[in-house]
Write an enzyme that holds these catalytic residues in place. Structure first.
Site, short mmCIF file in Angstrom:
data_model
loop_
_atom_site.label_atom_id
_atom_site.label_comp_id
_atom_site.label_asym_id
_atom_site.label_seq_id
_atom_site.Cartn_x
_atom_site.Cartn_y
_atom_site.Cartn_z
N ARG A 33 2.01 -2.06 8.72
CA ARG A 33 1.26 -2.22 7.48
C ARG A 33 1.91 -3.35 6.67
O ARG A 33 3.11 -3.31 6.39
CB ARG A 33 1.31 -0.92 6.67
CG ARG A 33 0.67 -1.06 5.31
CD ARG A 33 0.69 0.23 4.50
NE ARG A 33 0.14 -0.04 3.19
CZ ARG A 33 0.73 0.26 2.03
NH1 ARG A 33 1.86 0.93 2.00
NH2 ARG A 33 0.17 -0.08 0.90
N HIS A 69 -0.90 -5.67 -3.20
CA HIS A 69 0.37 -4.97 -3.41
C HIS A 69 1.11 -5.70 -4.53
O HIS A 69 2.18 -6.27 -4.33
CB HIS A 69 1.16 -4.93 -2.11
CG HIS A 69 2.25 -3.89 -2.07
ND1 HIS A 69 2.36 -2.95 -1.06
CD2 HIS A 69 3.28 -3.64 -2.90
CE1 HIS A 69 3.42 -2.18 -1.27
NE2 HIS A 69 4.01 -2.58 -2.39
N GLU A 85 -0.89 1.80 -4.65
CA GLU A 85 -0.32 2.49 -5.81
C GLU A 85 -0.83 1.96 -7.16
O GLU A 85 -0.06 1.39 -7.95
CB GLU A 85 1.22 2.40 -5.78
CG GLU A 85 1.85 2.97 -4.52
CD GLU A 85 3.38 2.93 -4.53
OE1 GLU A 85 3.96 2.34 -5.46
OE2 GLU A 85 3.99 3.50 -3.60
N ASN A 129 1.47 7.58 -0.36
CA ASN A 129 2.87 7.18 -0.41
C ASN A 129 3.63 8.33 -1.05
O ASN A 129 3.32 8.73 -2.19
CB ASN A 129 3.07 5.92 -1.25
CG ASN A 129 2.50 4.68 -0.57
OD1 ASN A 129 1.98 4.75 0.54
ND2 ASN A 129 2.59 3.55 -1.25
N TYR A 169 7.41 9.81 -2.11
CA TYR A 169 8.85 9.60 -2.27
C TYR A 169 9.57 10.79 -2.92
O TYR A 169 10.75 11.00 -2.69
CB TYR A 169 9.12 8.35 -3.12
CG TYR A 169 8.81 7.08 -2.34
CD1 TYR A 169 9.76 6.51 -1.50
CD2 TYR A 169 7.55 6.48 -2.43
CE1 TYR A 169 9.47 5.37 -0.76
CE2 TYR A 169 7.26 5.33 -1.69
CZ TYR A 169 8.22 4.79 -0.86
OH TYR A 169 7.94 3.68 -0.12
N GLU A 213 3.42 5.11 3.19
CA GLU A 213 4.83 4.81 2.88
C GLU A 213 5.59 6.11 2.73
O GLU A 213 5.11 7.06 2.10
CB GLU A 213 4.98 4.07 1.53
CG GLU A 213 4.65 2.62 1.56
CD GLU A 213 4.84 1.96 0.19
OE1 GLU A 213 5.72 2.40 -0.58
OE2 GLU A 213 4.10 1.02 -0.10
O1 IFM Z 1 9.27 -0.85 -2.56
C1 IFM Z 1 8.29 0.00 -3.05
C2 IFM Z 1 6.92 -0.40 -2.53
O2 IFM Z 1 6.61 -1.71 -2.86
C3 IFM Z 1 5.85 0.50 -3.13
N1 IFM Z 1 6.18 1.88 -2.98
C4 IFM Z 1 7.50 2.32 -3.31
C5 IFM Z 1 8.54 1.43 -2.64
C6 IFM Z 1 9.96 1.91 -3.01
O3 IFM Z 1 10.13 1.88 -4.40
#
Ligand code: IFM
Length: 455
Positions: free
Chosen positions: A74, A118, A163, A291, A293, A359
């Site tokens: 990606r 992005h 995002e 995504n 985290y 992600e």
């Molecule tokens: O590096 C970023 C990415 O560009 C978008 N999502 C989160 C990642 C980590 O912060």
């Protein structure tokens, strides 16, 4: 473990974070050039001018992907490389770079997954209001059509936006990302125009035909209550509304959530949200990109003292570290269970459409030891736990089609500059040498087996 046959294992990057070559081959200026050149905005004054120099090291990086056994990659297209002014004529050399990238992926049997936006908005569009201006949504659809026309035959997976929450709230609300503007009203206008741009771009690409998969990527974080009090429950509801439902509801239900309309009357203003907009935004996608985290553990924030976590201005809420959770180098709590939770919730409350994890990954304090090895066992443990969490969601009925680790290589981590390393591959920034970390060797085995080693 039961990852379905054909499950796509990949890695992800983004243009501004790795490409460099910021002033070459006709690329125009982006908001991240402007923002990073301003002292104080990015740690150590780092910029993406050179980054990982991927633009000049394309062949080497393609070979690296082949050696890692990636099945999918990606990447994002830099809008100012394609249209230096954000509208008007196409910059041929810019488009050629992505043609070469896609051809190189296909030569190696790696499936390309392309993100159109992005975060590197052409500066010229920002000068006209950026995402607070409705015009930017129309320009985005035109740009999407240009890229689609050029690459639709070779790229099967298309992601409009990465995002939008981050673009809107960190870029226009809190000012910690480009373009560095501050204001809830601006963040709300940006939110709506980003979503509208997604809808218009999707419609434009659909009209052009092809049986590619079109979708959008959201960063989603379950919001948990810090203490079981009425005030914390209320704070967590608002954070969930702002971070998750403000994007999921218009995309999948065709409306902004009621409680968010109460909180943000601007989203009911017909001057901003015009007739037909929500229909455009909610036109069906083929998949959702997620995504993941972290979770948010939320407490009410009376604005006294220093917040230890992230604070949500205007919501009376802040995040705190959950008891006992380990953290990454970003200070984010490691909570793989949140991934299962968000995937199951999407499936139960929003859509049964396929999902890709577009992600997931973590920054740790990686370094090369005297033998030149990067022993990032924390990242191996992190990925192992998150892959298991994804598999748990599959067992609970989620149609999960693939997993893209963030990131292929260490790169420019926005306001943190090069200080945070998320890569499977270590980048020695002085020489630009790439060194696969232990996690890269481990991931290769996972991909090959379509399974995880016994824990
Ligand atoms: O590096 C970023 C990415 O560009 C978008 N999502 C989160 C990642 C980590 O912060």
């Amino acid at each position: 473990m039961a990852f379905p046959e054909g499950f796509l294992w990949g890695a992800a990057t983004a243009a501004y974070q790795i490409e460099g070559a910021a002033h070459e081959d006709g690329r125009g200026r982006s908001i991240w050039d402007t923002f990073s050149y301003k002292p104080g905005n990015v740690l150590h004054g780092d910029t993406g001018d050179v980054a990982c120099d991927h633009y000049h090291r394309l062949e080497e990086d393609l070979d690296l992907m082949g050696e890692l056994g990636l099945q999918a990659y990606r990447f994002s297209v830099s809008w100012p490389r394609i249209q230096p002014e954000g509208s008007g004529p196409v910059n041929g050399p810019g488009l050629d770079f992505y043609r070469r990238l896609v051809a190189g992926l296909r030569d190696r049997s790696i499936t390309p997954a392309l993100t159109l936006y992005h975060w590197d908005l052409p500066q010229r569009l920002e000068d006209g209001g950026g995402w607070t201006s409705r015009d930017t949504a129309d320009r985005f659809a035109e740009y999407a059509a240009i890229v689609y026309e050029a690459l639709a035959d070779e790229v099967p997976v298309w992601i409009t936006l990465n995002e939008p929450w981050v673009s809107a709230w960190l870029g226009y609300g809190l000012g910690v990302h480009a373009p560095g503007r501050h204001g809830t009203g601006e963040a709300l206008s940006a939110t709506h125009h980003l979503l509208l741009g997604h809808g218009l771009a999707t419609a434009a690409m659909r009209e052009m035909g092809g049986d590619n998969q079109l979708g959008i990527t959201l960063n989603l974080s379950p919001a948990h209550v810090g203490k079981d009090t009425a005030a914390d429950r209320e704070a967590a509801r608002k954070v969930d509304g702002n971070a998750n439902r403000l994007y999921l509801d218009p995309l999948f239900n065709g409306s902004y959530p009621e409680d968010m309309l109460d909180l943000y009357p601007r989203l009911a203003d017909p001057g901003l949200v015009r007739d037909g907009d929500l229909e455009t935004i909610s036109r069906p996608v083929d998949f959702l990109g997620v995504n993941y985290y972290r979770r948010h553990t939320v407490r009410e924030d009376r604005g006294t003292g220093r917040a230890s976590g992230m604070s949500f201005p205007g919501l009376g809420a802040k995040t705190v570290q959950p008891h006992g959770a380990e953290t990454t180098a970003m200070g984010w709590p490691i909570e793989p269970g949140g991934l299962t939770e968000i995937l199951v919730r999407i499936n139960e409350e929003y859509t049964r459409k396929p999902i890709y994890i577009t992600e997931s990954g973590a920054a740790f304090h990686d370094y090369a030891d005297p033998a030149g090895e990067i022993r990032d066992e924390e990242r191996v443990a992190y990925l192992d736990a998150h892959f298991r969490a994804a598999e748990a969601a599959i067992r609970r009925g989620v149609d999960l089609r693939g997993y893209f680790v963030w990131s292929l290589m260490d790169n420019f981590e926005w306001a943190e500059g090069f200080s945070k390393r998320f890569g499977l591959v270590y980048v020695e920034y002085a020489s630009k040498k790439r060194i696969p970390k232990h996690s890269a060797h481990w991931y290769r085995k996972v991909i090959w087996a379509n399974d995880l080693p016994e824990s």
